[in-house]
Write an enzyme that holds these catalytic residues in place. Structure first.
Site, short mmCIF file in Angstrom:
data_model
loop_
_atom_site.label_atom_id
_atom_site.label_comp_id
_atom_site.label_asym_id
_atom_site.label_seq_id
_atom_site.Cartn_x
_atom_site.Cartn_y
_atom_site.Cartn_z
N HIS A 1 0.83 -1.20 0.00
CA HIS A 1 0.00 0.00 0.00
C HIS A 1 0.86 1.25 0.00
CE1 HIS A 1 -3.92 -2.09 1.37
NE2 HIS A 1 -3.84 -1.96 0.06
N GLU B 1 -21.98 -5.47 -18.75
CA GLU B 1 -21.11 -6.15 -17.78
C GLU B 1 -21.27 -7.67 -17.84
OE1 GLU B 1 -20.45 -3.57 -14.09
OE2 GLU B 1 -22.62 -3.75 -14.18
N ASP C 1 -16.52 -6.20 -14.41
CA ASP C 1 -17.48 -7.30 -14.34
C ASP C 1 -17.54 -8.07 -15.66
OD1 ASP C 1 -18.56 -7.60 -11.77
OD2 ASP C 1 -19.56 -5.66 -11.98
N CYS D 1 -16.21 2.29 -18.53
CA CYS D 1 -15.98 2.89 -17.22
C CYS D 1 -15.26 1.94 -16.28
CB CYS D 1 -17.29 3.37 -16.60
SG CYS D 1 -18.45 2.04 -16.34
C1 PEP Z 1 -17.17 -2.57 -13.77
O1 PEP Z 1 -17.67 -3.64 -13.45
O2 PEP Z 1 -16.26 -2.45 -14.62
C2 PEP Z 1 -17.64 -1.33 -13.15
C3 PEP Z 1 -17.29 -0.14 -13.59
O3 PEP Z 1 -18.42 -1.46 -12.06
P1 PEP Z 1 -17.85 -1.87 -10.60
O4 PEP Z 1 -16.37 -2.01 -10.72
O5 PEP Z 1 -18.29 -0.78 -9.70
O6 PEP Z 1 -18.56 -3.17 -10.39
MG MG Z 2 -19.53 -3.61 -12.26
#
Ligand code: PEP
Ligand code: MG
Length: 858
Positions: A482, A719, A743, A790
């Protein structure tokens, strides 16, 4: 039980840090064309035998050798990348071919610094050339000590099974040949006659070293025939890298290809042509210029460690040691001590909460959240309570408990877990200081300091005064600690695992710290200081240029505009994002409003959080709010969801919202109140079925009517494979897509995203995931809808060219990454990215994709 004959442990041939083979910046190794195994970033220059056996090959340039074990496993050690070109300079073999060696015996001594300066990389490969003899490779991770740590464990194919698969092509009998080639008599007749091609003069400057040899082998292996390389009376199996290296070819050698078998003619032609072309190297030219290490890394006054955070700094040493915290040993009643402990734990939580408020970078916040969780860890807290119940003072019980937990982790063979031991000690000291009634002082140092410590805790690091501390070295820790993560997020150069001699440097000693190469140079000459300062200035200029360009839109060299937006959690993050050049917010993770409470937040509690972010952005910028993404693996205490056997496949994401319509409607109404303030987009997480989108949209539409906020775009997070495969149908009914690559990778590869042992395999750059992204973009394009990403891969510079080449038009990235990603986009050509994307879609593994992308980035 496996017998020892079925297992083989390989010991570290050098001290250093292990690196997955897939990350080696040379496709020949990364794609395992030479063999499978592991790579090591060395800090020592004595190559030791990782196994006992016979040296069956010592390369003429003395940078590589092969040991064959008594079970016939060929272990190839290859020091550095492109080190063959050095022609043996800097390498001193200590064994000869044919010699028997024992584990830990010195094989080759090499000059780390000059070799590092001249070669492309010092990454040293430990490979099994005859992979067919290995049923399973179990690589280790982290920092290793030469001759002591195990770097690779092999589960071997039992000898009886191996024997049936390793018949040498030379030993092909007519019966075997016909079994391979079919029973055609003509084929069989042809198979018995060797065909030999024309003479080829070897164009490769360094002969057939590992890389061209691997290219040749992979071409030869495509033929059924036995293919040989001849040089005068010498010959070598062209399907074996080890054999080719053993031939010890040099530039200008006259070679011929010979083949026996059903496709001998084609094999001779193809392999001869490849040989004449230089097997992928530029014929007659020097190998690609190397990126030399700065002179400072080559000096005898350089202390080596592991690169924890890149960058360069010139400053003066300040030694830092943790002061011991004294606590009362005598105890009052257990009830009284217990209440002191509870109080200190509570206050520590508050301190960390306050510290969290000072950071906008999610990486730092997550580390602090992990520390808060440690304060509630039952193992740790129960151990301390047990001590208190036995009559110990809160302080001594707590110290014993956290030390035991940290030591337990510290003794593990896993670098990642060992480093979590440091986090426990950090939290432990925080509570201990509260129990002792002493304040944990901030580290106070003069300007221009380079801190040297045995250990820094994440809290120490987070509280460093960055206007005074230019960088730091610790003798413990590694790149995954970390502390290293924090240093990287500060942009502060750091070296972990530095030579202990650093602890003896006097305060005030002038040093140059090279975080990128893991080196601390003490007593540098004036010329070295000047060179380092020039590099510091160049790096600062690049960062400044990236920052200066961050406000302008990102347009590729051939005119494609890509929107760069940010992933945020609150208005504070949004402000930092805008300051870093974000054109909006591509993902507002709303679940943080719902965590850590006993009841769901109502509309009045939620609305200010959304409107605050919208106010930061204003009407000109996009705000994409994701509706609640919890459930399954992330239960909320107040949600009556059943326990599930497969939480990742259960009530999760939008399924929870549809299961709890009242809570969903409340959230939608709160979000809609931000509509007049920004360009509001709402998206639903983990949509798998069209029915889910329709149901969620219908509820949203009703709330829009009720609230009068109609100006909203509605999107789907991609996802789940079903959503990607059905993107065309989804695009008819959604305004945009945002790919949650974290995901999407998990569900496409069926690998838990948090699984420590699968982490390296769950790679978003796997061609299967890329194909899902390609399908998503194709589906969207057919209906004129846009696609963003994202998930974490949007912030990965290596992935960016592929993403835009596949058709992604918006990248939602972590806040600190915005300027660099924008600068990168401006350098890219969409046409080249498209071609690249089509190429990588055809590849078979994530490692191959990464290797191709590394070449593209060069
Ligand atoms: C993802 O799954 O890429 C996403 C942006 O959502 P989280 O990481 O919050 O599940
Ligand atoms: Mg996600």
């Amino acid at each position: 039980m496996r017998s020892p004959a079925d297992r083989l442990e390989l010991f570290a041939p050098l001290s250093g840090v292990l690196v997955p083979l897939e990350s080696v910046p040379d496709p020949v190794f990364a794609q395992k064309m030479v063999g499978d195994g592991i790579s090591l970033d060395p800090t020592s220059g004595d190559l030791l035998a990782p196994v006992a056996g016979t040296v069956t090959l010592l390369h003429q340039a003395h940078h590589a050798l092969t040991i064959t074990t008594e079970h016939g496993i060929e272990v190839l050690l290859h020091i550095g990348i492109d080190t063959g070109v050095l022609g043996g300079d800097g390498f001193r073999p200590k064994v000869s071919q044919g010699e028997r060696v024992e584990i830990g015996q010195l094989l080759i001594n090499f000059d780390v610094d000059p070799v590092a300066r001249t070669a492309r990389s010092l990454l040293t490969q430990i490979l099994i050339a005859n992979v067919e003899r290995v049923a399973r490779f179990v690589p280790a991770t982290g920092i290793v000590v030469a001759g002591q740590s195990v770097v690779l464990t092999l589960e071997l194919v039992p000898t009886w099974a191996a024997d049936s698969t390793t018949a040498s092509p030379l030993e092909l009998t007519p019966t075997l040949i016909s079994a391979v080639a079919g029973n055609d008599a003509a084929v069989e007749a042809a198979a018995r006659h060797a065909l030999t091609g024309d003479e080829v003069r070897l164009p490769n400057l360094s002969g057939l070293h590992a890389r061209p040899a691997a290219v040749l082998v992979s071409a030869a292996k495509k033929f059924k025939s036995d293919v040989r390389l001849l040089r005068g009376a010498d010959e070598a199996n062209a399907k074996s890298v080890v054999a080719l290296l053993g031939l010890g070819t040099r530039c200008g050698d006259v070679l011929r290809v010979s083949a026996v078998g059903p496709d001998a003619s084609a094999a001779v032609q193809k392999v001869s042509a490849l040989l004449a072309e230089g097997c992928g190297e530029q014929a007659g030219e020097a190998l690609p210029p190397t990126a030399p290490l700065p002179a400072l890394a080559t000096s005898a006054r350089a202390l080596a460690g592991v690169s924890a955070s890149p960058g360069l700094a010139v400053g003066r040493v300040i030694q830092y040691r943790h002061a011991a915290i004294e606590v009362a040993e005598s105890a009052e009643t257990p009830a009284r001590e217990r209440s002191k402990l509870d109080g200190a734990l509570h206050d520590a939580r508050g301190q960390i909460e306050a510290l969290k408020g000072q950071f906008t970078d999610p990486a730092k916040v997550q580390i602090l959240e992990a520390h808060q969780e440690l304060l509630e860890d039952p193992d740790l807290v129960d151990l301390a309570i047990a001590g208190v119940n036995q009559g110990k003072s809160a302080g001594s019980a707590w110290r014993a408990a956290f030390s035991a937990c940290a030591n337990r982790l510290g003794a593990l063979d896993n670098a990642l877990l060992r480093e979590r031991g440091n986090d426990i000690r950090d939290v432990g000291r925080r509570v201990l200081a509260l129990l002792a009634g002493v304040s944990q002082a901030q580290i106070v140092v003069p300007e221009g300091s380079i801190l040297i410590a045995e250990e820094l805790t994440p809290s120490d690091t987070a509280s460093l005064d960055r206007s005074r501390v230019l960088g730091f070295c610790t003798t413990t820790g590694g790149a995954t600690s970390h502390v290293a993560i924090l240093a990287r997020s500060f942009g502060m150069p750091a070296v972990c695992g530095i030579d202990q001699a650093a602890l003896a440097l006097a305060d005030g000693t002038l040093v140059v710290l090279d975080g990128s190469h893991g080196v601390l140079q003490h007593a540098p000459t004036e010329a070295e200081i000047a060179a380092a300062q020039q590099r510091v200035a160049r790096q600062a200029t690049r960062r400044r240029e990236e920052m200066a360009g961050a406000a302008s839109t990102a347009v590729t060299s051939d005119g494609q505009r890509i929107e760069v937006v940010a992933n945020v959690r609150n208005a504070q993050d949004a402000r930092a994002a805008v300051a870093n050049g974000a054109e909006g917010v591509g993902l507002l993770r709303s679940e943080f409003l719902f965590d850590d409470r006993d009841t769901a937040p109502d509309e009045e509690e939620q609305a200010p959080a959304y409107t605050a972010v919208a106010e930061v952005l204003g009407r000109q910028r996009t705000l994409v709010v994701r509706t609640l993404d919890v459930g399954g693996d992330k239960p909320l205490p107040y949600l009556p969801l059943p326990r599930e056997d497969n939480p990742f496949l259960g009530l999760r994401g939008v399924r929870v919202s549809l299961d709890q319509p009242a809570m969903f409607r409340t959230q939608l109404r709160a979000i809609l109140r931000a509509a007049p303030l920004a360009r509001l987009h709402i998206m639903f997480p983990m949509i798998a079925l069209l029915e889910e989108l329709r149901e969620a949209r219908a509820i949203l539409a009703e709330e829009q009517v009720a609230t009068g906020h109609h100006d909203v775009r509605v999107g789907v997070m991609i996802e789940v494979p079903s959503a990607a495969v059905m993107a065309e149908q989804f695009a008819r009914e959604a305004d945009f897509f945002s790919i949650g690559s974290n995901d999407l990778t998990q569900y496409t590869l069926a690998m838990d995203r948090g699984h420590a042992r699968l982490a390296r395999k769950a790679d978003a750059l796997h061609p299967a995931v890329l194909k899902m992204i390609a399908l998503t973009c194709d589906g969207a394009r057919r209906h004129g809808k846009w696609v963003g990403v994202c998930g974490g891969m949007a912030s990965d510079a290596m992935a960016v060219p592929v993403l835009i080449g596949l058709g992604v038009e918006e990248l939602s990235v972590s806040v600190p990454a915005i300027p660099a990603i924008k600068a990168q986009l401006k350098r890219l050509s969409l046409a080249e990215c498209r071609q690249l994307a089509q190429e990588v879609l055809e590849l078979g593994t994530a490692a191959e994709v990464r290797a191709r992308l590394a070449v593209f980035a060069d």
